[in-house]
Design a protein around this motif. Structure first.
Motif, PDB file in Angstrom:
ATOM      1  N   HIS A 189      -7.276  -1.230   4.893  1.00 23.44           N
ATOM      2  CA  HIS A 189      -6.464  -0.356   5.747  1.00 23.44           C
ATOM      3  C   HIS A 189      -6.499   1.079   5.239  1.00 23.44           C
ATOM      4  CE1 HIS A 189      -2.928   1.069   7.907  1.00 23.44           C
ATOM      5  NE2 HIS A 189      -2.230   1.166   6.803  1.00 23.44           N
ATOM      6  N   HIS A 219       1.291   3.863   2.069  1.00 25.03           N
ATOM      7  CA  HIS A 219       1.903   4.552   3.213  1.00 25.03           C
ATOM      8  C   HIS A 219       3.416   4.571   3.043  1.00 25.03           C
ATOM      9  CE1 HIS A 219      -1.631   4.281   6.254  1.00 25.03           C
ATOM     10  NE2 HIS A 219      -1.542   5.487   5.733  1.00 25.03           N
ATOM     11  N   ASP A 237       5.899   4.331   4.992  1.00 20.83           N
ATOM     12  CA  ASP A 237       6.732   3.307   5.641  1.00 20.83           C
ATOM     13  C   ASP A 237       6.669   1.969   4.906  1.00 20.83           C
ATOM     14  OD1 ASP A 237       4.044   3.217   6.653  1.00 20.83           O
ATOM     15  OD2 ASP A 237       4.709   1.843   8.212  1.00 20.83           O
ATOM     16  N   HIS A 238       5.912   1.916   3.810  1.00 26.04           N
ATOM     17  CA  HIS A 238       5.873   0.717   2.958  1.00 26.04           C
ATOM     18  C   HIS A 238       6.411   0.968   1.548  1.00 26.04           C
ATOM     19  CE1 HIS A 238       3.546  -1.930   5.718  1.00 26.04           C
ATOM     20  NE2 HIS A 238       3.354  -0.741   6.271  1.00 26.04           N
ATOM     21  N   HIS A 249      -5.434   0.686  11.831  1.00 30.21           N
ATOM     22  CA  HIS A 249      -4.929  -0.680  12.043  1.00 30.21           C
ATOM     23  C   HIS A 249      -5.910  -1.428  12.928  1.00 30.21           C
ATOM     24  CE1 HIS A 249      -0.753  -0.547  10.536  1.00 30.21           C
ATOM     25  NE2 HIS A 249      -0.857   0.744  10.770  1.00 30.21           N
ATOM     26  N   ASP A 262      -0.618  -4.108   6.054  1.00 31.13           N
ATOM     27  CA  ASP A 262      -1.288  -3.514   7.214  1.00 31.13           C
ATOM     28  C   ASP A 262      -2.774  -3.827   7.107  1.00 31.13           C
ATOM     29  OD1 ASP A 262       1.144  -2.528   7.891  1.00 31.13           O
ATOM     30  OD2 ASP A 262       0.640  -0.405   7.641  1.00 31.13           O
ATOM     31  N   HIS A 294       0.833  -1.211   0.000  1.00 27.96           N
ATOM     32  CA  HIS A 294       0.000   0.000   0.000  1.00 27.96           C
ATOM     33  C   HIS A 294       0.862   1.253   0.000  1.00 27.96           C
ATOM     34  CE1 HIS A 294       0.642  -0.640   4.325  1.00 27.96           C
ATOM     35  NE2 HIS A 294       0.274   0.614   4.559  1.00 27.96           N
TER      36      HIS A 294
HETATM   37 ZN   LIG Z   1      -0.079   1.503   6.527  1.00 26.45          ZN
END
Ligand SMILES: [Zn+2]
Length: 461
Positions: free
Chosen positions: A161, A63, A65-66, A406, A186, A61
């Motif tokens: 998510h 975000h 941090d991904h 989450h 997530d 996805h």
């Molecule tokens: Zn995420």
């Protein structure tokens, strides 16, 4: 098939897992490490695997941090395809361009300290790098298997998510035997507004399961919404403003959904509502284009009145002058602005203008990580310095617990419990306390011994 963990093992950022099967190497996610300056400096370091030997990336996805280290992966020599869900492919340029401009500004600011005229600090990546990433994107649909390489099939399932978020199933046929890895990505809570619930799975040989809230149960949503309604009423009676720091993707859209749903009972018609985030506005355009991914409730609501993204008294402010003008109103405004943890963005200007008065209210609707201004405010700090000005905080602060993107421990257990036979499971994407708590819960409920792998560990399937 083998999977090695190169991020988000014992942490919640920097998601990155390397799958090897059928002579090919596929990277699941390539996320940015977020935290202290020392931690974030690691984003520029070489990867702990041979980037030039990666054949493809599959992205869960949008975000940061991904996905946030994808441009760095390109800098180190990756030129292959990046497979992801269609909506994620649309969100990705918005997210990465924002990260690039922050990185460019940060490098510029730090270079000002050097008087020799040389640029010592280079941004982690630039908008040019982002363009390269976007050109490599391959768009996938949910639940439609695709053979990436002979013997390797990948299927994306809805993770509920954020828009376009997916769990990834990788199936590999080696020596006539099919093995299945599922990476949860997530996972959102059930009944999240706008989005569908996470798709259930039937079988796997190994599950990489996120564990962000592996040790927690969220507050009941109905109680949370009632609390928000009460705060709005109190704030209106007191003649103040309401500030809501919110992440541009997910939370901002979700808030507007709740605003539309409770427009009358929260008395929202009398307020001026501002979405003061150029990035959230761009994300809303992407949501608008992907109604096919909404759940039945949202589809109905987006065709009724008021439309969540076009509330009659909602104003999107993109340019800076409009944003500044909001501060002329000393009451009656609901201001949603980034960043979600107050460590940057326009919310800081609004905090400066509003924290000093007891008429005003700040609602924290998302996770505030240690070291951020948001966390200090939540923890009750009584004065802060913003833009060189010392402010004694009199505004009311509210921590709203029940709106997380989450799922919590019970949601994670239910998602895992849907598998026919309880497969082998390894916990990722969580602090160690959360992973231990979830491992204990998996043992208690399913008699499953979850693995808690460390950075660099390889799991063989
Ligand atoms: Zn995420």
């Amino acid at each position: 098939m083998k999977v090695s963990l190169f991020g988000a093992a014992g942490a919640v950022t920097g998601s990155c897992h390397l799958v090897e099967a059928c002579g090919k190497r596929i990277l699941l996610d390539c996320g940015m490490i977020q935290g202290s300056r020392i931690e974030e400096a690691k984003n520029a370091l070489p990867f702990d695997f041979d980037v030039k030997r990666i054949d493809a990336v599959v992205l869960s996805h949008a975000h940061i941090d991904h996905c946030g280290r994808l441009p760095v992966l390109m800098q180190y020599g990756f030129h292959g395809p990046i497979y992801t869900q269609r909506a994620t492919a649309d969100l990705l340029p918005v997210m990465l361009e924002d990260a690039a401009s922050l990185a460019e500004m940060d490098a510029e600011r730090r270079n000002r300290f050097h008087k020799d005229g040389h640029s010592h600090h280079k941004p982690l990546f630039t908008r040019h790098d982002v363009g390269q990433v976007v050109r490599q994107l391959e768009r996938l649909d949910y639940r439609r298997p695709i053979e990436l390489f002979p013997g390797i099939t990948v299927t994306l399932q809805d993770a509920g998510h954020i828009l376009g978020s997916a769990s990834v199933r990788v199936q590999a046929v080696e020596d006539g035997v099919t093995r299945t890895l599922v990476f949860s990505g997530d996972l959102g809570p059930r009944n999240t507004p706008i989005l569908n619930d996470p798709d259930p799975y039937d079988a796997a040989d190994l599950v990489l399961l996120e564990s962000t809230y592996g040790g927690r149960l969220h507050r009941d949503r109905a109680a949370t919404l009632e609390e928000i309604g009460q705060i709005f009423e109190t704030a209106w009676k007191g003649g103040g403003n309401i500030l809501i720091p919110a992440f541009a993707v997910g939370r901002s859209q979700e808030l507007l959904y709740w605003f539309a749903k409770h427009f009358d009972d929260w008395g929202l018609g009398k307020w001026r509502i501002f979405m003061d985030s150029p990035m959230a506005s761009k994300v809303i355009e992407v949501y608008d284009r992907h109604e096919e991914l909404f759940d039945a409730d949202a589809k109905a609501m987006f065709h009724g009145r008021p439309h969540p993204f076009r509330l009659p008294n909602l104003k999107y402010t993109t340019d800076v002058e409009d944003s500044k003008a909001i501060n002329e109103h000393k009451g009656g405004c609901i201001i949603i602005a980034g960043s979600g943890m107050c460590n940057g963005g326009r919310i800081r200007h609004h905090l400066r203008h509003n924290l000093g008065s007891a008429r005003n209210h700040v609602l924290f609707v998302g996770y505030q990580s240690a070291g951020t201004l948001g966390r200090l405010l939540v923890d009750g700090i009584d004065s802060i310095k913003l833009f060189g000005e010392e402010i004694r905080i009199k505004a009311h602060r509210h921590t709203i617990g029940g709106l997380s993107a989450h799922t919590d421990q019970s949601g994670l257990l239910d998602w895992f419990g849907a598998y026919d036979r309880h497969p082998r499971v390894a916990l990722v994407h969580g602090e160690d306390d959360a992973r231990k708590a979830l491992a204990l819960a998996l043992k208690t409920r399913f008699d499953v011994d979850a693995q808690i792998p460390a950075y660099g560990d390889t799991l063989t399937i």
